[in-house]
Design a protein around this motif. Structure first.
Motif, PDB file in Angstrom:
ATOM      1  N   ARG A 191       8.743  10.066  -0.967  1.00  0.00           N
ATOM      2  CA  ARG A 191       7.688  10.034   0.041  1.00  0.00           C
ATOM      3  C   ARG A 191       6.888   8.790  -0.301  1.00  0.00           C
ATOM      4  O   ARG A 191       6.511   8.587  -1.459  1.00  0.00           O
ATOM      5  N   ASP A 192       6.646   7.923   0.684  1.00  0.00           N
ATOM      6  CA  ASP A 192       5.924   6.707   0.361  1.00  0.00           C
ATOM      7  C   ASP A 192       4.981   6.271   1.473  1.00  0.00           C
ATOM      8  O   ASP A 192       5.031   6.782   2.591  1.00  0.00           O
ATOM      9  N   CYS A 193       4.099   5.331   1.100  1.00  0.00           N
ATOM     10  CA  CYS A 193       3.159   4.729   2.025  1.00  0.00           C
ATOM     11  C   CYS A 193       2.991   3.275   1.608  1.00  0.00           C
ATOM     12  O   CYS A 193       3.439   2.873   0.528  1.00  0.00           O
ATOM     13  N   ALA A 194       2.353   2.481   2.469  1.00  0.00           N
ATOM     14  CA  ALA A 194       2.213   1.063   2.142  1.00  0.00           C
ATOM     15  C   ALA A 194       0.891   0.505   2.671  1.00  0.00           C
ATOM     16  O   ALA A 194       0.395   0.932   3.719  1.00  0.00           O
ATOM     17  N   PHE A 195       0.370  -0.447   1.920  1.00  0.00           N
ATOM     18  CA  PHE A 195      -0.877  -1.143   2.245  1.00  0.00           C
ATOM     19  C   PHE A 195      -0.701  -2.630   1.986  1.00  0.00           C
ATOM     20  O   PHE A 195       0.250  -3.041   1.332  1.00  0.00           O
ATOM     21  N   ARG A 196      -1.680  -3.402   2.451  1.00  0.00           N
ATOM     22  CA  ARG A 196      -1.811  -4.795   2.040  1.00  0.00           C
ATOM     23  C   ARG A 196      -3.059  -4.881   1.151  1.00  0.00           C
ATOM     24  O   ARG A 196      -4.066  -4.245   1.430  1.00  0.00           O
ATOM     25  N   ASP A 197      -2.962  -5.680   0.098  1.00  0.00           N
ATOM     26  CA  ASP A 197      -4.152  -5.929  -0.708  1.00  0.00           C
ATOM     27  C   ASP A 197      -5.015  -6.963   0.012  1.00  0.00           C
ATOM     28  O   ASP A 197      -4.625  -7.449   1.081  1.00  0.00           O
ATOM     29  N   PRO A 198      -6.186  -7.315  -0.507  1.00  0.00           N
ATOM     30  CA  PRO A 198      -7.057  -8.251   0.203  1.00  0.00           C
ATOM     31  C   PRO A 198      -6.436  -9.627   0.480  1.00  0.00           C
ATOM     32  O   PRO A 198      -6.895 -10.340   1.372  1.00  0.00           O
ATOM     33  N   SER A 199      -5.369  -9.990  -0.244  1.00  0.00           N
ATOM     34  CA  SER A 199      -4.696 -11.273  -0.010  1.00  0.00           C
ATOM     35  C   SER A 199      -3.460 -11.140   0.857  1.00  0.00           C
ATOM     36  O   SER A 199      -2.766 -12.115   1.111  1.00  0.00           O
ATOM     37  N   GLY A 200      -3.141  -9.929   1.298  1.00  0.00           N
ATOM     38  CA  GLY A 200      -1.988  -9.727   2.175  1.00  0.00           C
ATOM     39  C   GLY A 200      -0.718  -9.295   1.476  1.00  0.00           C
ATOM     40  O   GLY A 200       0.305  -9.099   2.127  1.00  0.00           O
ATOM     41  N   ASN A 201      -0.726  -9.151   0.141  1.00  0.00           N
ATOM     42  CA  ASN A 201       0.463  -8.695  -0.573  1.00  0.00           C
ATOM     43  C   ASN A 201       0.763  -7.242  -0.206  1.00  0.00           C
ATOM     44  O   ASN A 201      -0.142  -6.425  -0.122  1.00  0.00           O
ATOM     45  N   MET A 202       2.045  -6.944   0.001  1.00  0.00           N
ATOM     46  CA  MET A 202       2.430  -5.578   0.324  1.00  0.00           C
ATOM     47  C   MET A 202       2.494  -4.737  -0.944  1.00  0.00           C
ATOM     48  O   MET A 202       3.114  -5.135  -1.930  1.00  0.00           O
ATOM     49  N   LEU A 203       1.845  -3.579  -0.898  1.00  0.00           N
ATOM     50  CA  LEU A 203       1.875  -2.628  -1.999  1.00  0.00           C
ATOM     51  C   LEU A 203       2.398  -1.307  -1.466  1.00  0.00           C
ATOM     52  O   LEU A 203       1.836  -0.751  -0.524  1.00  0.00           O
ATOM     53  N   ARG A 204       3.479  -0.811  -2.052  1.00  0.00           N
ATOM     54  CA  ARG A 204       4.034   0.480  -1.664  1.00  0.00           C
ATOM     55  C   ARG A 204       3.751   1.476  -2.792  1.00  0.00           C
ATOM     56  O   ARG A 204       3.734   1.103  -3.961  1.00  0.00           O
ATOM     57  N   PHE A 205       3.568   2.727  -2.408  1.00  0.00           N
ATOM     58  CA  PHE A 205       3.294   3.807  -3.350  1.00  0.00           C
ATOM     59  C   PHE A 205       4.306   4.904  -3.087  1.00  0.00           C
ATOM     60  O   PHE A 205       4.336   5.461  -1.989  1.00  0.00           O
ATOM     61  N   THR A 206       5.161   5.198  -4.081  1.00  0.00           N
ATOM     62  CA  THR A 206       6.246   6.147  -3.884  1.00  0.00           C
ATOM     63  C   THR A 206       6.086   7.357  -4.794  1.00  0.00           C
ATOM     64  O   THR A 206       5.642   7.248  -5.929  1.00  0.00           O
ATOM     65  N   GLN A 207       6.480   8.497  -4.240  1.00  0.00           N
ATOM     66  CA  GLN A 207       6.483   9.754  -4.980  1.00  0.00           C
ATOM     67  C   GLN A 207       7.872  10.353  -4.850  1.00  0.00           C
ATOM     68  O   GLN A 207       8.346  10.600  -3.738  1.00  0.00           O
ATOM     69  N   PRO A 208       8.560  10.595  -5.976  1.00  0.00           N
ATOM     70  CA  PRO A 208       9.876  11.216  -5.894  1.00  0.00           C
ATOM     71  C   PRO A 208       9.773  12.606  -5.267  1.00  0.00           C
ATOM     72  O   PRO A 208       8.791  13.313  -5.475  1.00  0.00           O
ATOM     73  N   GLN A 209      10.792  12.981  -4.514  1.00  0.00           N
ATOM     74  CA  GLN A 209      10.809  14.311  -3.894  1.00  0.00           C
ATOM     75  C   GLN A 209      11.743  15.220  -4.641  1.00  0.00           C
ATOM     76  O   GLN A 209      12.668  14.847  -5.238  1.00  0.00           O
TER      77      GLN A 209
END
Length: 136
Positions: free
Chosen positions: A118-136
């Motif tokens: 299960r994951d989600c994604a954001f951009r940091d203040p400089s536009g870098n993509m950050l994904r956050f994943t949780q194993p299911q």
């Protein structure tokens, strides 16, 4: 032979905004803050991973870079095309809410992926993509 990750690098436009995001929003430690020749490098990392650092660096870490090179890097950053990082989390939904409430740009709300996370994604203040994943 043992090989482990020690550091990874992300380009940031505004070091102070980057520190605020990585320290205050993500809860990372600021481990180092070094100025050199008009540039600044900040090392941050999760308290749970003391041996892994993320180095926040200037978009063009070369004082001799041409204006053309600097403009090209700024354009790539604005499009979010330079780099990204995937973080693990034990609670994707709570992580999403915390980061969203802090005002980060949402790229993807939490979703169950067919490859077992299960994951989600954001951009940091400089536009870098950050994904956050949780194993299911």
């Amino acid at each position: 032979m043992k090989i482990t990750l020690s550091q990874c690098f992300l380009s940031v436009e505004d070091p102070d905004k980057a520190i605020e995001f990585y320290r205050d929003t993500l809860g990372f430690e600021v481990r180092n803050d070094v100025a050199f020749e008009g540039m600044r490098w900040i090392t941050v990392g999760s308290p749970d991973q003391p041996d892994v650092d993320i180095v926040l660096e200037p978009p063009v870490a070369n004082p001799d870079a041409s204006p053309t090179d600097r403009e090209a890097m700024a354009g790539l950053m604005a499009k979010g095309l330079l780099s990204g990082v995937i973080f693990g989390t034990d609670n994707c939904d709570a992580t999403f809410e915390r980061i969203r409430e802090a005002g980060a740009e949402v790229m993807q709300e939490p979703v169950d992926q067919p490859y077992g996370v299960r994951d989600c994604a954001f951009r940091d203040p400089s536009g870098n993509m950050l994904r956050f994943t949780q194993p299911q």
